[in-house]
Enzyme design. Structure first.
Site, mmCIF file in Angstrom:
data_model
loop_
_atom_site.group_PDB
_atom_site.id
_atom_site.type_symbol
_atom_site.label_atom_id
_atom_site.label_comp_id
_atom_site.label_asym_id
_atom_site.label_seq_id
_atom_site.Cartn_x
_atom_site.Cartn_y
_atom_site.Cartn_z
ATOM 1 N N CYS A 1 0.675 -1.249 -0.091
ATOM 2 C CA CYS A 1 -0.052 -0.002 0.022
ATOM 3 C C CYS A 1 0.978 1.302 0.092
ATOM 4 O O CYS A 1 0.583 2.137 -0.903
ATOM 5 C CB CYS A 1 -1.023 -0.087 1.017
ATOM 6 S SG CYS A 1 -2.247 -1.194 1.119
HETATM 7 P P1 NAD Z 1 -4.314 -8.511 -4.042
HETATM 8 O O1 NAD Z 1 -3.747 -8.095 -5.538
HETATM 9 O O2 NAD Z 1 -3.747 -9.105 -3.118
HETATM 10 O O3 NAD Z 1 -5.691 -9.288 -4.522
HETATM 11 C C1 NAD Z 1 -6.478 -8.866 -5.441
HETATM 12 C C2 NAD Z 1 -7.231 -10.106 -5.885
HETATM 13 O O4 NAD Z 1 -8.010 -9.935 -6.891
HETATM 14 C C3 NAD Z 1 -6.274 -11.246 -6.517
HETATM 15 O O5 NAD Z 1 -6.388 -12.416 -5.901
HETATM 16 C C4 NAD Z 1 -6.885 -11.212 -7.884
HETATM 17 O O6 NAD Z 1 -6.723 -12.682 -8.533
HETATM 18 C C5 NAD Z 1 -8.240 -10.838 -7.847
HETATM 19 N N1 NAD Z 1 -8.829 -10.381 -9.152
HETATM 20 C C6 NAD Z 1 -8.301 -9.600 -10.045
HETATM 21 N N2 NAD Z 1 -9.159 -9.372 -10.890
HETATM 22 C C7 NAD Z 1 -10.259 -10.117 -10.819
HETATM 23 C C8 NAD Z 1 -11.657 -10.433 -11.266
HETATM 24 N N3 NAD Z 1 -12.076 -9.564 -12.613
HETATM 25 N N4 NAD Z 1 -12.458 -11.204 -10.890
HETATM 26 C C9 NAD Z 1 -12.216 -11.682 -9.699
HETATM 27 N N5 NAD Z 1 -11.017 -11.661 -9.093
HETATM 28 C C10 NAD Z 1 -10.138 -10.870 -9.496
HETATM 29 O O7 NAD Z 1 -4.929 -7.107 -3.464
HETATM 30 P P2 NAD Z 1 -5.020 -6.659 -2.003
HETATM 31 O O8 NAD Z 1 -4.057 -6.531 -1.335
HETATM 32 O O9 NAD Z 1 -6.387 -7.578 -1.263
HETATM 33 O O10 NAD Z 1 -5.682 -5.191 -2.166
HETATM 34 C C11 NAD Z 1 -6.854 -4.800 -2.893
HETATM 35 C C12 NAD Z 1 -7.033 -3.519 -2.855
HETATM 36 O O11 NAD Z 1 -7.403 -3.006 -1.561
HETATM 37 C C13 NAD Z 1 -5.819 -2.455 -3.425
HETATM 38 O O12 NAD Z 1 -6.605 -1.543 -4.303
HETATM 39 C C14 NAD Z 1 -5.235 -2.233 -2.236
HETATM 40 O O13 NAD Z 1 -4.655 -0.887 -2.655
HETATM 41 C C15 NAD Z 1 -6.441 -1.848 -1.340
HETATM 42 N N6 NAD Z 1 -5.801 -2.077 0.135
HETATM 43 C C16 NAD Z 1 -5.150 -3.084 0.426
HETATM 44 C C17 NAD Z 1 -4.622 -3.156 1.956
HETATM 45 C C18 NAD Z 1 -3.504 -4.358 2.226
HETATM 46 O O14 NAD Z 1 -3.264 -4.230 3.185
HETATM 47 N N7 NAD Z 1 -3.443 -5.240 1.453
HETATM 48 C C19 NAD Z 1 -5.224 -2.442 2.878
HETATM 49 C C20 NAD Z 1 -6.189 -1.462 2.207
HETATM 50 C C21 NAD Z 1 -6.748 -1.162 1.073
#
Ligand code: NAD
Length: 426
Positions: free
Chosen positions: A263
């Site tokens: 992030c």
């Molecule tokens: P990530 O990349 O770990 O996971 C995203 C998931 O979405 C993946 O498993 C991918 O296969 C799936 N995906 C992508 N396209 C898809 C589709 N069309 N249909 C179904 N699945 C699909 O992401 P994350 O770390 O969970 O973060 C997600 C969002 O939340 C980002 O925008 C991030 O900035 C935000 N965020 C993350 C955190 C954190 O700590 N990781 C905290 C707050 C906000």
């Protein structure tokens, strides 16, 4: 309520498990079949403190699938939790978000009931409006009468994500449609937390400003730490002293090798990039990123001095790969940057992390991964502490040189430090 969650990353999985504990029925969608299979076996697809237990507790209320359309059709409300990666220079990709909106729009074409769509992913101001346009054009339905939309940013901390779900400082809901705000109040019923209602862009910006401020706090204490190091002052004591000022507060004041993770680097870069694109030079944000980029090098300089610049062929223990403790996430981990530098110098690395070794093996398959931290120490002449795993305080370092990049032995644990211990800023 029947809820679909798109994206089984950190955010999607924690959200699904948390909402299921609150009593909702969840369909969790991901394109990754491996993740779907693991989730349907009642396990989390990654390590996060307390998550496996929560998933197994709610496994009857969470079903995972690769079929997005079926999931949206069978539910009333959909959370979009897909990734929003950014390029090195900061340009943010929202292809995953657009793809999800397209699929939702196609499903709504044949769904007569009103559907509620909520973005959880971190997206720049203006993205919600773009999403509404996509869904509207594809489905032929109008916002807000025929489908509704909200931006509800996620603030969880990896390593504390389960606790954070049930103990949120605030829930931010951005929308111009009161109906979806009421729906989300219903969804989060059971969580004692203030709810801030805003417009779309405010909610989107709150998330960026939040992360930018926290990243600034870290780069600030690292800058103070770098100065303290030159002056022979212990930054930890200084951080404690300033943290006692209620206007400042003591959290996020640990100096070290800088912030990593999925992030902060990505979000601060994306905000700085967007600001520049709009004609504003974000000097503070650029400085925050600059300081952070240099911070791992401070540790290497200390090590260089200890080894008189002679790193080639030296046995070096790398303790810690994850960007922080209690997670196996190595995205943007400073540890990886340090490993790259040491490989360029032809050092022999002995690497250990209690949970993140499998992810790093995919990037560096030929490193010497040890089965215990002690084994890495015993085979090396110098030890680098790169993740704050508590178990690293219980090892026998003998008289090895130990360089602490993560405050593993902070001021409270100073009596446990080895004789040849040095902190990066203390
Ligand atoms: P990530 O990349 O770990 O996971 C995203 C998931 O979405 C993946 O498993 C991918 O296969 C799936 N995906 C992508 N396209 C898809 C589709 N069309 N249909 C179904 N699945 C699909 O992401 P994350 O770390 O969970 O973060 C997600 C969002 O939340 C980002 O925008 C991030 O900035 C935000 N965020 C993350 C955190 C954190 O700590 N990781 C905290 C707050 C906000």
């Amino acid at each position: 309520m029947k809820i679909s969650v798109i994206g089984a990353g950190y955010v999607g999985v924690v959200l699904s498990a948390g909402l299921a504990r609150l009593g909702h029925d969840i369909i969790l969608v991901d394109i990754n079949e491996e993740k779907v299979k693991t989730l349907n076996e009642g396990k989390a697809p990654f390590y996060e403190k307390g998550l496996d237990e929560l998933i197994s507790e709610v496994k009857d209320k969470v079903k995972a699938t690769t079929d997005l359309k079926e999931a949206v059709k069978a539910t009333e409300l959909t959370f979009i939790c897909v990734g929003t990666p950014s390029r090195k220079e900061g340009y943010m990709h929202i292809e995953q978000i657009k793809e999800a909106c397209l699929e939702i729009g196609l499903t709504l074409l044949r769904k007569p009931e009103k559907h509620y769509v909520v973005i959880k992913s971190t997206v720049l101001p203006g993205t919600s409006e773009e999403c509404i346009k996509i869904i509207s054009e594809v489905s032929g339905k109008k916002f807000p009468s025929e489908f509704s939309f909200a931006m509800n940013p996620e603030f969880l901390r990896e390593g504390n994500a389960v606790y954070d779900f049930f103990n949120q400082d605030r829930i931010v809901i951005g929308s111009t449609d009161k109906e979806i705000v009421e729906k989300l109040r219903e969804v989060y019923k059971g969580i004692e937390s203030p709810i801030l209602e805003t417009k779309f862009r405010d909610a989107e910006m709150i998330k960026y400003a939040n992360n930018a401020f926290l990243a600034t706090k870290i780069s600030f204490i690292n800058e103070i730490g770098n100065i303290c190091k030159k002056l022979g002052v212990d930054t930890n004591i200084v951080a404690k002293g300033i943290g006692m000022d209620f206007r400042i507060n003591p959290h996020f004041f640990k100096s070290g090798i800088g912030f990593g993770g999925s992030c902060f680097p990505k979000d601060v870069s994306a905000l700085a990039y967007k600001a520049t694109e709009k004609g504003y030079a974000p000097r503070l944000l650029n400085a925050v990123l600059d300081i952070n980029r240099d911070q791992p090098m401070k540790l290497l300089t200390i090590m260089d001095n200890k080894l008189n610049g002679d790193i080639k062929g030296k046995n070096i223990a790398i303790l810690g790969l994850a960007f922080k403790a209690d997670t196996d996430d190595v995205r943007e981990s400073p540890s990886l940057q340090i490993i790259k530098e040491l490989l360029l110098e032809q050092a022999n690395l002995h690497v250990y992390d209690p949970s993140a070794m499998e992810s790093v093996k995919k990037i560096f398959p030929h490193l010497n991964y040890t089965s215990t931290a002690q084994e890495a120490i015993d085979n090396s002449e110098i030890v680098l502490l790169l993740t704050e795993w508590p178990e690293f305080t219980e090892l026998n370092y003998g008289d090895k040189h130990v360089i602490d990049g993560k405050n593993v032995f902070d001021t409270d644990k100073a009596h446990l430090r080895s004789k040849n211990y040095e902190g990066i800023c203390w």
